[in-house]
Design an enzyme around this catalytic site. Structure first.
Site, PDB file in Angstrom:
ATOM      1  N   SER A  45       0.440  -1.158   0.102  1.00  0.00           N
ATOM      2  CA  SER A  45       0.109  -0.442   0.055  1.00  0.00           C
ATOM      3  C   SER A  45       1.133   0.970   0.109  1.00  0.00           C
ATOM      4  O   SER A  45       1.870   1.390  -0.839  1.00  0.00           O
ATOM      5  CB  SER A  45      -0.552  -0.069   1.501  1.00  0.00           C
ATOM      6  OG  SER A  45      -2.092   1.296   1.471  1.00  0.00           O
ATOM      7  N   ASP A  62      -3.561   6.074  -2.871  1.00  0.00           N
ATOM      8  CA  ASP A  62      -2.534   5.555  -2.037  1.00  0.00           C
ATOM      9  C   ASP A  62      -2.013   4.480  -3.031  1.00  0.00           C
ATOM     10  O   ASP A  62      -2.241   4.430  -4.321  1.00  0.00           O
ATOM     11  CB  ASP A  62      -3.065   5.227  -1.024  1.00  0.00           C
ATOM     12  CG  ASP A  62      -3.574   3.487  -0.880  1.00  0.00           C
ATOM     13  OD1 ASP A  62      -4.127   3.353  -2.186  1.00  0.00           O
ATOM     14  OD2 ASP A  62      -4.290   3.158  -0.423  1.00  0.00           O
ATOM     15  N   ASP A  75      -1.778   1.712  -3.856  1.00  0.00           N
ATOM     16  CA  ASP A  75      -1.687   0.261  -4.409  1.00  0.00           C
ATOM     17  C   ASP A  75      -3.685   1.149  -4.869  1.00  0.00           C
ATOM     18  O   ASP A  75      -4.396  -0.235  -5.704  1.00  0.00           O
ATOM     19  CB  ASP A  75      -2.623  -0.958  -3.223  1.00  0.00           C
ATOM     20  CG  ASP A  75      -3.612  -0.590  -1.974  1.00  0.00           C
ATOM     21  OD1 ASP A  75      -2.895   0.757  -2.007  1.00  0.00           O
ATOM     22  OD2 ASP A  75      -3.317  -1.636  -2.078  1.00  0.00           O
ATOM     23  N   ASP A 117      -6.205   2.064  -3.755  1.00  0.00           N
ATOM     24  CA  ASP A 117      -7.795   1.150  -3.684  1.00  0.00           C
ATOM     25  C   ASP A 117      -8.693   2.326  -2.337  1.00  0.00           C
ATOM     26  O   ASP A 117      -9.735   2.531  -2.267  1.00  0.00           O
ATOM     27  CB  ASP A 117      -7.874   0.180  -2.243  1.00  0.00           C
ATOM     28  CG  ASP A 117      -6.931  -0.228  -1.141  1.00  0.00           C
ATOM     29  OD1 ASP A 117      -5.908   0.792  -1.515  1.00  0.00           O
ATOM     30  OD2 ASP A 117      -6.924  -0.404  -0.182  1.00  0.00           O
TER      31      ASP A 117
END
Length: 490
Positions: A112, A262, A264, A266
């Site tokens: 992340s 961010d 990743d 999500d």
């Protein structure tokens, strides 16, 4: 020397530095354990892959360590007899989409927003159902640890296979089918991908990269180049410093809105046309109302989930619109479980995770962004005016305090606000940390004080009807928390 997996497999996912904590050897052991704990039992229970055999869909973000870790993880899976569908570069919600439409368990290799030296794994069951500490992750950790300490078991009589499949266009088309942006007014949108996976998904979903019809959007890209070393800023929009470039670009380009993803992709954060951040609680209320109204038009009642540090405005607006709201603990595994249990249409967290029934009860920053674009583009007011409607109260934001004795600091706050104030003057609950509320009387305020799971920190969130009261409660609670170390700043 074997690693202690309790150091990297926590309540929600796997997260560690590469290669000292998370190496190909460790990934292989986790893959073998995931196959035996989740994948094979699900297949035997009647949830096989599309070809009749147990399978797993696996993707990774832009970090350099991703492909090698995926290859090792796949070796562990196939040795156990599970097939692997590799979808390559994807966002975490892209992996959830693949798990949902293929009806397969999934594994997303990402850390992340963590720095470049980290990587990790987010695991899910078929249909993007979460795998957390209480839903299989503890068993995966224990079995993987035994493999690291004693060696992997013998391969299955019929090892699994590995196939490659590109799911990006399917993901983009799926999202486009959930929110129609074709009829909105033209909008100029600055997007900061932070060198993360938003640079891969935004051109496909909001542009024409996946072969979809053009939308009335002018995208101004910031840091779309995939680079897991994050050369421009950390891919963590929750930190205000990481929004500065986006804020400046929105103003400089006279844009209507700014979006920040961010690493990743999500989570999605929103900036208005003045460069001011729009609270994730305001986004939760705005998107939640859109989903509630859609359900109402179909003659259905709605349930919306929110965590306990979102603004009181969230349940205020949603209940006034006829929805039922359910308050839950902080953390995606908790909110996903509540989403599924209540068949909730929507869920939001103040960390900018947004969950949708129509997206397998999973979180997707991209779908939330599309709802905001739709809300903005179907009326003439600027985003600052829309955001202001959904932020009637004043919040402190999350404030962390490093304390030597967490229980003692918490006890001081409990004594001051509960024991001395008297149970009749405030409402108290301990669903997640300590929440003290004086919302039904005057003045109106509440705070939540939660301990970190991994560090000697106490996290404080305060909200009040006006700034003076918010600052008073904030400062009074912080003084109690930091009584042993009054020099530390907010």
């Amino acid at each position: 020397m074997s690693i202690d997996l309790t150091q990297i497999i926590k309540a929600y996912d796997v997260r560690g530095t590469v290669p000292d904590q998370l190496s190909p050897r460790v990934a292989r052991a986790i893959g073998a354990a995931f196959a035996r704990v989740v994948v094979l039992p699900a297949a035997h229970a009647g949830r096989p892959g599309n070809d009749g055999t147990p399978g797993v869909v696996v993707g990774h973000d832009m970090r350099e360590s991703g492909p090698d870790l995926v290859a090792a993880f796949a070796e562990g899976l196939t040795a156990a007899g599970a097939d692997v569908v590799r979808i390559g570069l994807c966002s975490t919600d892209g992996l959830y989409h693949a798990s949902g439409v293929l009806d397969l368990p999934g594994a997303m290799f990402t850390a992340s927003h963590n720095p470049a030296e980290y990587n990790g794994i987010k695991l899910c069951k078929a249909g993007a159902a979460p795998v957390g500490q209480e839903t299989g992750l503890a068993e995966v950790r224990e079995l993987a640890q035994s493999y690291l300490d004693g060696g992997l078991p013998e391969s299955a009589a019929e090892p699994g296979t590995v196939t490659d499949r590109d799911m990006l266009a399917d993901y983009a088309a799926f999202l486009r089918g959930l929110v129609d942006l074709s009829g909105i007014r033209p909008l100029k949108v600055v997007v900061d991908a932070g060198n993360g996976m938003g640079g891969h998904t935004v051109p496909a979903v909001l542009g024409t990269g996946a072969g979809l019809p053009e939308l009335p959007l002018e995208i101004v890209p910031l840091y779309f180049e995939l680079d897991g070393s994050f050369p421009n800023h950390e891919a963590n929009p929750l930190e205000p410093k990481n929004l500065l470039d986006l804020q400046a670009a929105v103003v400089a380009n006279q844009a209507d809105i700014g979006l920040a993803f961010d690493g990743d992709a999500d989570r999605c954060f929103v900036v208005d046309e003045k460069g001011a951040p729009v609270s994730p609680s305001a986004i939760t209320a705005l998107v939640g109302l859109r989903e509630v109204e859609k359900e109402k038009a179909e003659g259905r009642d709605s349930i919306v989930i929110h965590n306990l540090i979102t603004s009181r405005a969230v349940p205020d607006f949603l209940t006034a619109a006829g929805a039922t709201t359910v308050r839950t603990r902080v953390g995606h595994s908790y909110i996903k479980a509540q989403m599924a249990e209540h068949t909730a249409v929507f869920g939001g967290e103040h960390s900018a995770h947004y969950y949708f029934r129509d997206f397998f009860f999973a979180d997707t920053g991209m779908l939330a962004a599309m709802h905001v674009l739709a809300a903005l583009g179907t009326q003439e007011h600027p985003l600052s005016a829309l955001g202001e409607m959904y932020e009637p109260y004043v919040a402190s934001g999350e404030i962390n305090s490093r304390v030597a004795d967490v229980p003692a600091a918490r006890a001081r706050v409990y004594e001051a606000y509960v024991t001395q104030e008297g149970a009749g003057s405030v409402e108290v609950d301990e669903l997640d940390g300590l929440t003290v509320s004086h919302w039904d009387g005057h003045p109106q305020w509440w705070f939540n004080l939660r301990a970190s799971n991994t560090e000697p920190l106490l996290r404080l969130n305060v909200e009040a009807a006006d700034a003076d009261m918010m600052e008073k409660v904030r400062d009074d609670v912080l003084a109690l928390v930091r009584a042993d170390d009054p020099e530390q700043g907010a």
